[in-house]
Design an enzyme around this catalytic site. Sequence first.
Site, short mmCIF file in Angstrom:
data_model
loop_
_atom_site.label_atom_id
_atom_site.label_comp_id
_atom_site.label_asym_id
_atom_site.label_seq_id
_atom_site.Cartn_x
_atom_site.Cartn_y
_atom_site.Cartn_z
N ASP A 153 4.70 2.62 -2.76
CA ASP A 153 3.75 3.78 -2.90
C ASP A 153 3.22 3.06 -1.56
OD1 ASP A 153 0.86 5.80 -2.82
OD2 ASP A 153 -0.03 3.83 -3.85
N ASP A 203 -0.36 1.95 -7.87
CA ASP A 203 -1.24 1.41 -8.20
C ASP A 203 -3.01 2.63 -8.47
OD1 ASP A 203 -2.30 2.35 -5.07
OD2 ASP A 203 -3.65 1.10 -5.62
N ASP A 240 -0.15 7.68 -9.08
CA ASP A 240 1.06 7.83 -9.68
C ASP A 240 1.73 7.67 -10.48
OD1 ASP A 240 1.36 6.70 -6.49
OD2 ASP A 240 0.47 5.12 -6.95
#
Length: 631
Positions: free
Chosen positions: A323, A524, A528
Site C-alpha cells: 500500500d 496499514d 487494507d
Amino acid sequence: MLKRLHDFLAGLPMTIVAGVFLLLDLVPHLIEEFGGNPVQLAFLPFDPAWVTIAISGIPLLYLAIWRILHNPGISKISSALLICIAMFASIAIGDLFAAGEVVFIMAIGALLEEATTNRAKKGLKKLIRLAPTRGRRLNDGREEMIPAEEIEQGDILRILPGETIPVDGKIISGETSVDQSIMTGESLPIDKGVGEEVFCGTINRFGSIDILATKVGENSSLQKLIHMVQDAESKQAPMQRIADRVASWLVPVALLIAILSFVFTGNIVTAVTVLVVFCPCALVLATPTAIMAAIGQAAKHGVIIKSGEALEKMGKVDTIAFDKTGTLTYGRLDVSDSISFDEAVSETELLSLAASAESKSEHPLGKAIVSYAKMKEVPLVEPVAFSMTAGKGILAEVKNRKLLCGNEKFLAENGVSIDTSAQSALERLRTQGKAAILVADTQKCIGVIALSDVLRPEAKDMVSRLTDMHTRTVLLTGDNKKTANYFAEQVGISEVRADLLPEEKVQTIEKLQRENHTVCMTGDGVNDAPALITADMSVAMGSIGSDIAVDAADVALMSDDISKIPYLKRLSNATVKTIKVSILLSMGINFVAIALSLMEVLTPTTGALVHNAGSCFVVLIAALLYDRKFE
C-alpha cells in the site's frame, strides 16, 4: 466433556506435572539399566510413569482417534497414532518409562506449536464498530434521526460536517470534502459535489450535503468490507505438523520394521524398541522450536510475528505488494513546493500570504499549509475577512490584499484566469501526485502551494534489497494513477495498480495467486484488512497502522521501519533451512537407533533416551537462530 478433559490435560500446568513424575521415574530406571540394584520409590505405591502416561497419553489418544474418525483418506494415519501404538506396546512389555517419555515429548511439542500459532482476532469486531448506527433522513422537509438499518434505497439523507456517512449514495445537493481513507487509503480528503458518489463509513469533513441512498444494509461498501474480512478469515487453515505430512508412510514403515524384527529375532522387546525409537518426537519439535527462536529473534528487532505458518510462508514469498499511504509514505501532508508567478512576491512571502489566508480554514490542505508555515517560522497575520466555499476554496483579506486560495474552478468563478506558465506548473505538480492550492489576488494568479505525502527515506533501499533477493514488488493503492506512478518511480517499483477499492485490492492479489505467485501484502489501514488476510502472508505497520490492519496481518512492524521486510525474508529463509536440517538430523538419529535396536544394543528405556537426545539436538540447533545476525 471429552474435549474439556483433553484441553485440561494438554495444558501447561498438567504437562509440568507429567514432566515431574517422569523425572521421578528416570533415576531408578537408569540405576537399574546400568547394572545397579532395582530401586523403588517408597513414598509412591505405583510407578510414577503411570501419571505421565495418563496426563500426556490421554490427549494423544483422543487426537489419534479423532483423526481416524474425522480425517479423510490417508490423513487418518497421523504421528499421534504411531506414538499411541508405541505407548501401548511399551506398557505391554512393562517398560512404563519408555511409554511415558514418548507421550511427554509429544505434549511438549504440542505446547510449543500452540504458543507459536495462537493469535487474537479482535480486528473484525473493531471493523464492525465502525459501521454507522444512525442516519438523518429528510421526510417532507423535516429531519429525523433513524437507525441505520431502517434506511432504505431511495431515501434522502442529510450529512453534516464531521458525521459518518451511513450508506452508499450520490450527492444531490451541496459540496464537501470526504475522508475516504477507511475505504481507499487515500491520504487526502476528496472534494465532492453534486452527482458524485460517497461511501458508507467515510467521514464528511466539511460542508453539509444531501445524498440519495443507493446501496443500503448488507449491500453497502463497509458491510462488503466486513464480509470480505470474515470470508478471508474462514479460509485460513492452521499450520499442519510436518510429522503428520509424512505420517502416511511413517506409521506403516515403523509397524512393518517392528513386525519383521519380531519375526526374525523372536524378541518382542526388540520390536517395541523399534517402535519407540521410530516415534517422530524430534520431528515434531523441529518446527515449533525453530519458529519460537525466530519469533524471539524478530521481537528483538521490533518485528512481531504472530504465527509459525506465517514465518514459513515468508520464505516462499516471491511477490510483495505495498500500500502507499502510511506504508511507503508517512501518511501525512507537508508543503513540498511554493512557486511564485509574480516577481514581486518571493516564495517565502507567497507561503506567508497563503498560510495567513488559510489560518481560519478547517480544510485539511489549509491546515497543512498553516502547520508547515509555523514549523518554518514564517510570519503570519490575522485575516481581516474570511469566507469559504466548500470543496472549492477560501476568500480572505491579508495585509490589505484580497486573496483567493483554491482550485482552478474557484478562481475562474471569481474572474481570475490561469496563464500558460501556471497551467504548466499545475500539470507538472499533478504528474508528481501532489495536491495544489492556487493563490491569487483579484487580478491574477500569483503562485501555487503544492502539498504531498512524505516518502519514507528507507523505502527506496528496501525495494532495492528485495529486488536483489529476486522478489517482485507491486504497488496497490487507492490513490489516483499519477500520484501512484510518481511515488512508485521514487522507490523503484515498476508495477502499479491505482484507483483501487478494497475489493479490487483483493481481486489483484487473487489474480497474482492464480498466476502461481506467493504474495505478501504490506499495509496499514482499515481498507487494507481484506487484502492482508487474502494474501499468503501479510505485514502491517504496527505503530501507526489501524488496529484492524494489525490484527488482520501475520506480522506487525512495531517501529514502522519497512527496511525490516528484507530482514524478515532472510530470517524466514534461515528458519525454513534450520527446520529442514533438524528434520534430517532427527531422521538420521532415528535410523541409527533402529539399527542399534535390531542389533539388540538398545532396550525400550535406552532407546527412549537416545531418541530423547535427538530431540535435544533439535532444540539446540533451533536456539542458534535466536542470536544469529541477519542485518
